[in-house]
Scaffold this motif. Structure first.
Motif, PDB file in Angstrom:
ATOM      1  N   PHE A 124     -12.092 -23.396  29.059  1.00  0.00           N
ATOM      2  CA  PHE A 124     -13.153 -24.058  29.802  1.00  0.00           C
ATOM      3  C   PHE A 124     -13.387 -25.468  29.263  1.00  0.00           C
ATOM      4  O   PHE A 124     -13.546 -26.427  30.037  1.00  0.00           O
ATOM      5  CB  PHE A 124     -14.446 -23.246  29.720  1.00  0.00           C
ATOM      6  CG  PHE A 124     -14.466 -22.031  30.598  1.00  0.00           C
ATOM      7  CD1 PHE A 124     -14.939 -22.107  31.896  1.00  0.00           C
ATOM      8  CD2 PHE A 124     -13.993 -20.812  30.137  1.00  0.00           C
ATOM      9  CE1 PHE A 124     -14.956 -20.995  32.725  1.00  0.00           C
ATOM     10  CE2 PHE A 124     -14.002 -19.687  30.957  1.00  0.00           C
ATOM     11  CZ  PHE A 124     -14.483 -19.778  32.249  1.00  0.00           C
ATOM     12  N   ALA A 125     -13.423 -25.593  27.945  1.00  0.00           N
ATOM     13  CA  ALA A 125     -13.730 -26.886  27.324  1.00  0.00           C
ATOM     14  C   ALA A 125     -12.669 -27.933  27.647  1.00  0.00           C
ATOM     15  O   ALA A 125     -12.988 -29.062  28.056  1.00  0.00           O
ATOM     16  CB  ALA A 125     -13.860 -26.722  25.808  1.00  0.00           C
ATOM     17  N   LEU A 126     -11.409 -27.574  27.491  1.00  0.00           N
ATOM     18  CA  LEU A 126     -10.339 -28.548  27.705  1.00  0.00           C
ATOM     19  C   LEU A 126     -10.141 -28.870  29.179  1.00  0.00           C
ATOM     20  O   LEU A 126      -9.767 -29.992  29.530  1.00  0.00           O
ATOM     21  CB  LEU A 126      -9.047 -28.013  27.082  1.00  0.00           C
ATOM     22  CG  LEU A 126      -9.088 -27.976  25.545  1.00  0.00           C
ATOM     23  CD1 LEU A 126      -8.037 -27.021  24.993  1.00  0.00           C
ATOM     24  CD2 LEU A 126      -8.904 -29.377  24.966  1.00  0.00           C
ATOM     25  N   ASN A 127     -10.411 -27.922  30.052  1.00  0.00           N
ATOM     26  CA  ASN A 127     -10.358 -28.207  31.489  1.00  0.00           C
ATOM     27  C   ASN A 127     -11.547 -29.035  31.951  1.00  0.00           C
ATOM     28  O   ASN A 127     -11.454 -29.783  32.927  1.00  0.00           O
ATOM     29  CB  ASN A 127     -10.333 -26.893  32.283  1.00  0.00           C
ATOM     30  CG  ASN A 127      -8.937 -26.492  32.715  1.00  0.00           C
ATOM     31  OD1 ASN A 127      -8.150 -27.316  33.145  1.00  0.00           O
ATOM     32  ND2 ASN A 127      -8.629 -25.208  32.589  1.00  0.00           N
ATOM     33  N   ALA A 128     -12.682 -28.898  31.268  1.00  0.00           N
ATOM     34  CA  ALA A 128     -13.884 -29.622  31.675  1.00  0.00           C
ATOM     35  C   ALA A 128     -13.735 -31.123  31.457  1.00  0.00           C
ATOM     36  O   ALA A 128     -14.300 -31.919  32.208  1.00  0.00           O
ATOM     37  CB  ALA A 128     -15.089 -29.108  30.889  1.00  0.00           C
ATOM     38  N   ARG A 129     -12.974 -31.509  30.454  1.00  0.00           N
ATOM     39  CA  ARG A 129     -12.859 -32.938  30.111  1.00  0.00           C
ATOM     40  C   ARG A 129     -11.670 -33.614  30.765  1.00  0.00           C
ATOM     41  O   ARG A 129     -11.687 -34.792  31.072  1.00  0.00           O
ATOM     42  CB  ARG A 129     -12.747 -33.077  28.590  1.00  0.00           C
ATOM     43  CG  ARG A 129     -12.704 -34.526  28.092  1.00  0.00           C
ATOM     44  CD  ARG A 129     -14.026 -35.225  28.303  1.00  0.00           C
ATOM     45  NE  ARG A 129     -14.013 -36.592  27.788  1.00  0.00           N
ATOM     46  CZ  ARG A 129     -13.647 -37.657  28.496  1.00  0.00           C
ATOM     47  NH1 ARG A 129     -13.247 -37.505  29.755  1.00  0.00           N
ATOM     48  NH2 ARG A 129     -13.671 -38.866  27.955  1.00  0.00           N
ATOM     49  N   LYS A 130     -10.597 -32.849  30.983  1.00  0.00           N
ATOM     50  CA  LYS A 130      -9.355 -33.451  31.458  1.00  0.00           C
ATOM     51  C   LYS A 130      -8.634 -32.483  32.387  1.00  0.00           C
ATOM     52  O   LYS A 130      -8.641 -31.275  32.143  1.00  0.00           O
ATOM     53  CB  LYS A 130      -8.458 -33.781  30.248  1.00  0.00           C
ATOM     54  CG  LYS A 130      -7.158 -34.491  30.568  1.00  0.00           C
ATOM     55  CD  LYS A 130      -6.414 -34.768  29.264  1.00  0.00           C
ATOM     56  CE  LYS A 130      -5.079 -35.471  29.522  1.00  0.00           C
ATOM     57  NZ  LYS A 130      -5.272 -36.841  30.022  1.00  0.00           N
ATOM     58  N   ARG A 131      -8.029 -32.994  33.432  1.00  0.00           N
ATOM     59  CA  ARG A 131      -7.280 -32.143  34.350  1.00  0.00           C
ATOM     60  C   ARG A 131      -5.914 -31.834  33.746  1.00  0.00           C
ATOM     61  O   ARG A 131      -5.033 -32.708  33.679  1.00  0.00           O
ATOM     62  CB  ARG A 131      -7.159 -32.823  35.714  1.00  0.00           C
ATOM     63  CG  ARG A 131      -8.499 -32.940  36.429  1.00  0.00           C
ATOM     64  CD  ARG A 131      -8.370 -33.569  37.791  1.00  0.00           C
ATOM     65  NE  ARG A 131      -7.929 -34.960  37.721  1.00  0.00           N
ATOM     66  CZ  ARG A 131      -8.730 -35.986  37.428  1.00  0.00           C
ATOM     67  NH1 ARG A 131     -10.024 -35.766  37.175  1.00  0.00           N
ATOM     68  NH2 ARG A 131      -8.272 -37.205  37.396  1.00  0.00           N
ATOM     69  N   VAL A 132      -5.749 -30.596  33.301  1.00  0.00           N
ATOM     70  CA  VAL A 132      -4.535 -30.187  32.611  1.00  0.00           C
ATOM     71  C   VAL A 132      -4.043 -28.852  33.169  1.00  0.00           C
ATOM     72  O   VAL A 132      -4.759 -28.160  33.901  1.00  0.00           O
ATOM     73  CB  VAL A 132      -4.776 -30.030  31.084  1.00  0.00           C
ATOM     74  CG1 VAL A 132      -5.069 -31.376  30.441  1.00  0.00           C
ATOM     75  CG2 VAL A 132      -5.910 -29.050  30.801  1.00  0.00           C
ATOM     76  N   TYR A 133      -2.821 -28.495  32.793  1.00  0.00           N
ATOM     77  CA  TYR A 133      -2.227 -27.210  33.160  1.00  0.00           C
ATOM     78  C   TYR A 133      -1.797 -26.518  31.871  1.00  0.00           C
ATOM     79  O   TYR A 133      -1.012 -27.069  31.095  1.00  0.00           O
ATOM     80  CB  TYR A 133      -1.011 -27.409  34.074  1.00  0.00           C
ATOM     81  CG  TYR A 133      -1.350 -28.108  35.368  1.00  0.00           C
ATOM     82  CD1 TYR A 133      -1.747 -27.385  36.484  1.00  0.00           C
ATOM     83  CD2 TYR A 133      -1.278 -29.503  35.466  1.00  0.00           C
ATOM     84  CE1 TYR A 133      -2.068 -28.026  37.672  1.00  0.00           C
ATOM     85  CE2 TYR A 133      -1.602 -30.151  36.641  1.00  0.00           C
ATOM     86  CZ  TYR A 133      -2.000 -29.411  37.746  1.00  0.00           C
ATOM     87  OH  TYR A 133      -2.322 -30.057  38.915  1.00  0.00           O
ATOM     88  N   PHE A 134      -2.306 -25.329  31.652  1.00  0.00           N
ATOM     89  CA  PHE A 134      -2.055 -24.643  30.393  1.00  0.00           C
ATOM     90  C   PHE A 134      -0.677 -23.991  30.364  1.00  0.00           C
ATOM     91  O   PHE A 134      -0.139 -23.573  31.394  1.00  0.00           O
ATOM     92  CB  PHE A 134      -3.124 -23.579  30.143  1.00  0.00           C
ATOM     93  CG  PHE A 134      -4.430 -24.152  29.688  1.00  0.00           C
ATOM     94  CD1 PHE A 134      -4.742 -24.236  28.340  1.00  0.00           C
ATOM     95  CD2 PHE A 134      -5.347 -24.640  30.606  1.00  0.00           C
ATOM     96  CE1 PHE A 134      -5.936 -24.782  27.920  1.00  0.00           C
ATOM     97  CE2 PHE A 134      -6.547 -25.182  30.195  1.00  0.00           C
ATOM     98  CZ  PHE A 134      -6.840 -25.253  28.848  1.00  0.00           C
ATOM     99  N   VAL A 135      -0.142 -23.911  29.161  1.00  0.00           N
ATOM    100  CA  VAL A 135       1.074 -23.151  28.894  1.00  0.00           C
ATOM    101  C   VAL A 135       0.636 -21.894  28.152  1.00  0.00           C
ATOM    102  O   VAL A 135      -0.039 -21.975  27.129  1.00  0.00           O
ATOM    103  CB  VAL A 135       2.067 -23.956  28.038  1.00  0.00           C
ATOM    104  CG1 VAL A 135       3.301 -23.111  27.723  1.00  0.00           C
ATOM    105  CG2 VAL A 135       2.456 -25.249  28.740  1.00  0.00           C
ATOM    106  N   SER A 136       1.004 -20.720  28.667  1.00  0.00           N
ATOM    107  CA  SER A 136       0.511 -19.472  28.092  1.00  0.00           C
ATOM    108  C   SER A 136       1.624 -18.441  28.018  1.00  0.00           C
ATOM    109  O   SER A 136       2.634 -18.529  28.730  1.00  0.00           O
ATOM    110  CB  SER A 136      -0.640 -18.927  28.958  1.00  0.00           C
ATOM    111  OG  SER A 136      -1.107 -17.688  28.462  1.00  0.00           O
ATOM    112  N   LYS A 137       1.449 -17.456  27.138  1.00  0.00           N
ATOM    113  CA  LYS A 137       2.414 -16.364  27.047  1.00  0.00           C
ATOM    114  C   LYS A 137       2.398 -15.566  28.348  1.00  0.00           C
ATOM    115  O   LYS A 137       1.372 -15.443  29.024  1.00  0.00           O
ATOM    116  CB  LYS A 137       2.093 -15.466  25.853  1.00  0.00           C
ATOM    117  CG  LYS A 137       0.709 -14.855  25.853  1.00  0.00           C
ATOM    118  CD  LYS A 137       0.459 -14.091  24.562  1.00  0.00           C
ATOM    119  CE  LYS A 137      -0.945 -13.486  24.552  1.00  0.00           C
ATOM    120  NZ  LYS A 137      -1.223 -12.754  23.293  1.00  0.00           N
ATOM    121  N   SER A 138       3.537 -15.003  28.695  1.00  0.00           N
ATOM    122  CA  SER A 138       3.703 -14.350  29.990  1.00  0.00           C
ATOM    123  C   SER A 138       2.790 -13.142  30.172  1.00  0.00           C
ATOM    124  O   SER A 138       2.428 -12.802  31.297  1.00  0.00           O
ATOM    125  CB  SER A 138       5.165 -13.929  30.175  1.00  0.00           C
ATOM    126  OG  SER A 138       5.576 -13.063  29.124  1.00  0.00           O
TER     127      SER A 138
END
Length: 278
Positions: free
Chosen positions: A104-118
């Motif tokens: 939530f915090a990192l998406n709130a400040r900047k428009r990003v796409y996360f890399v996550s385990k499958s």
């Protein structure tokens, strides 16, 4: 990705939720649920138009995600502050990982796409949200390393700012674990190395007054539901702080290990300095 980190310190005393705490948790939880899943429905509807027009690029839906994540901290009653300049050039963002709240915090400040385990793709609720918001899922299978590197390339060349947690696991929020360099390898391909930058970010949680400094940390075998209720119920919530450090050019580093070490040092120093402030 690594195994789940666990602390060698004794666990905190169980958080006691009184009557009013349960009332707060219920009200905040209801409003947060309506916000998140209402935003998800809106995002999916807009994506029906966005996808055929723009393909891999997403010029509209990330703004919906950002609005939902910013509003979530208002509902939780948590303070939110950030410092530093957001990277404008193509590239990726790397950060330390302390809690599910990081997303939530990192998406709130900047428009990003996360890399996550499958595995996350199959989690009820969270998996749906992750897929809808464009999360890139990777497997811990060396045989698929080349395929996943190519997927990284396609997303980065499409203008996506990818964000991943090089520690590979979340912690109690009081430390930064060594950064693993595996995912940094994707930045050193011939098509990406000379055009990409990487921005390190320190994520710091300041606990509610009177509570353990590890209040917002989520690690080991902690259950998500229990941690969520505690976060919703607390009377005077704490604050999350983001420090955006200067981005660095991938081409200025000889290999992935040196780049990962630099990012780790910068994130660790920012994290320690923020925790040391009164």
């Amino acid at each position: 990705m690594s195994a789940t980190w666990d602390s060698n310190l004794p666990p905190d005393d169980p958080y006691v939720i009184g009557v009013w705490g349960w009332v707060r948790a219920a009200l905040r939880g209801l409003i947060l649920g309506l916000l998140v899943f209402g935003g998800l429905v809106l995002l999916l509807v807009v994506r029906l138009v966005e996808r055929p027009l723009f393909g891999l690029r997403r010029p509209i839906t990330p703004f919906i995600t950002q609005f939902v994540c910013r509003s979530a901290f208002c509902i939780l009653g948590m303070g939110f502050r950030s410092s530093g300049t957001l990277m404008r050039q193509p590239g990726a963002v790397v950060a330390n990982h302390a809690s599910w709240l990081d997303i939530f915090a990192l998406n709130a400040r900047k428009r990003v796409y996360f890399v996550s385990k499958s595995e996350v793709a199959g989690w009820p609720g969270i998996g749906w949200l992750a897929r809808a918001t464009g999360t890139l899922f990777i497997e811990r299978n060396p045989a698929r390393a080349r395929e996943q590197t190519e997927l990284f390339e396609r997303r980065l060349l499409a203008g996506h700012k990818l964000l991943f947690f090089p520690e590979g696991t979340s912690t109690d929020g009081m430390r930064v674990l060594p950064f693993k360099s595996t995912l940094f390898a994707a930045f050193f391909t011939k098509d990406l190395r000379d055009i990409l930058s990487v921005q390190p970010v320190s994520v710091i949680y300041h606990a509610p007054v009177g509570h353990s400094a590890r209040f917002y940390g989520w690690w080991g075998d902690m259950e998500f539901g229990t941690h969520l209720i505690k976060t919703l119920a607390v009377h005077r919530p704490g604050t999350v702080e983001l420090i955006y450090h200067p981005p660095v050019r991938v081409a200025d580093f000889p290999n992935r290990k040196v780049l990962a070490a630099h990012c780790e040092t910068v994130v660790r120093q920012g994290h320690a300095a923020a925790l040391a402030r009164p």
